[in-house]
Design a protein around this motif. Structure first.
Motif, PDB file in Angstrom:
ATOM      1  N   ILE A  95       0.847  -1.203   0.000  1.00 15.84           N
ATOM      2  CA  ILE A  95       0.000   0.000   0.000  1.00 15.84           C
ATOM      3  C   ILE A  95       0.880   1.250   0.000  1.00 15.84           C
ATOM      4  O   ILE A  95       0.643   2.210  -0.740  1.00 15.84           O
ATOM      5  N   ILE A  96       1.926   1.225   0.835  1.00 13.75           N
ATOM      6  CA  ILE A  96       2.850   2.361   0.902  1.00 13.75           C
ATOM      7  C   ILE A  96       3.540   2.582  -0.437  1.00 13.75           C
ATOM      8  O   ILE A  96       3.659   3.714  -0.915  1.00 13.75           O
ATOM      9  N   ASP A  97       3.993   1.501  -1.047  1.00 12.11           N
ATOM     10  CA  ASP A  97       4.722   1.606  -2.325  1.00 12.11           C
ATOM     11  C   ASP A  97       3.817   2.025  -3.472  1.00 12.11           C
ATOM     12  O   ASP A  97       4.213   2.837  -4.321  1.00 12.11           O
ATOM     13  N   ASN A  98       2.615   1.497  -3.504  1.00 11.59           N
ATOM     14  CA  ASN A  98       1.732   1.709  -4.665  1.00 11.59           C
ATOM     15  C   ASN A  98       0.825   2.928  -4.543  1.00 11.59           C
ATOM     16  O   ASN A  98       0.362   3.453  -5.559  1.00 11.59           O
ATOM     17  N   TYR A  99       0.567   3.360  -3.323  1.00 11.88           N
ATOM     18  CA  TYR A  99      -0.398   4.458  -3.123  1.00 11.88           C
ATOM     19  C   TYR A  99       0.180   5.524  -2.184  1.00 11.88           C
ATOM     20  O   TYR A  99      -0.490   5.998  -1.267  1.00 11.88           O
ATOM     21  N   GLY A 100       1.427   5.886  -2.410  1.00 10.97           N
ATOM     22  CA  GLY A 100       2.159   6.749  -1.500  1.00 10.97           C
ATOM     23  C   GLY A 100       1.524   8.094  -1.206  1.00 10.97           C
ATOM     24  O   GLY A 100       1.745   8.657  -0.145  1.00 10.97           O
TER      25      GLY A 100
END
Length: 230
Positions: A95-100
């Protein structure tokens, strides 16, 4: 020079006409530049709202939906799955990587920090918890106190104490602040810094009279006073 300023200060008409004249000249000389600036600002404002409503909000919904399963794993104490997901669903790190840019990614930093803390990966816990931003009166001090927990687990008592005090100072929350102050006080006491320990305990006594910690705080206060020779 002084007389001129005094005369203008007592003659509003001269000041107004001077300002209007200067403004008019400026507009005339720089008309094209001003038009470009106004158009540029309009484009920036329009671009912001377009970014927010056409891009960010749909992305936020998708990210929140994707995070559902990671939260479920977290609630089940399956921290590895919560962090990394399974073959079908994303974990908090994904989630952090894809929707920063989303709030879901921000909250995922909190979840990831707590998960790493549970797994004993304290540096990773600190890194994620420090990236979590919140003004929530409960989550904000809890996240900061969790960083202190990580420092304490790493054996860095000095940083742990400073972080507990920082967590206690960020909110006056009846539910979490007294517990954080108590932890800070106990660490000060362990370090034989009875003066600072007393300050923590007396804050609980004075500011959080109805808290659970306040019920027994007189015992702590009496102990550190005795140890310090007061």
């Amino acid at each position: 020079m002084t007389n001129k300023h005094n005369h203008e200060d007592h003659d509003p008409l001269i000041n107004v006409e001077t300002v209007l004249g200067e403004t008019g000249n400026y507009l005339g000389k720089h008309q094209k530049l001003i038009i470009y600036l106004v158009v540029g600002i309009a484009l920036l404002v329009g671009g912001y709202f377009g970014y927010k409503f056409l891009y960010l909000e749909p992305l936020e919904k998708t990210a929140s939906s994707e995070m559902f399963y990671a939260e479920r794993y977290f609630e089940m104490d399956s921290m590895q799955m919560a962090l990394n997901g399974d073959k079908e669903h994303l974990g908090f790190l994904d989630i952090i990587d894809n929707y920063g840019a989303t709030q879901a990614a921000n909250v995922s930093h909190y979840y990831a920090g707590i998960a790493y803390l549970q797994l004993g990966k304290f540096e990773d816990a600190i890194e994620n918890l420090e990236k979590f931003k919140s003004k929530d009166p409960l989550l904000n001090p809890i996240a900061k106190a969790a960083i202190a927990d990580a420092y304490l687990e790493m054996g860095d008592t000095e940083k742990a104490i400073k972080q507990y005090v920082k967590a206690a100072d960020c909110e006056n929350n009846e539910y979490v602040t007294p517990g954080i102050l108590l932890r800070a006080g106990l660490l000060y006491e362990k370090e034989k810094n009875y003066k600072e320990a007393l300050k923590m305990y007396e804050r609980i006594q004075k500011d959080f009279t109805t808290s659970q910690e306040a019920r027994e705080i007189d015992r702590y206060i009496g102990r550190v006073k005795e140890l310090s020779g007061e």
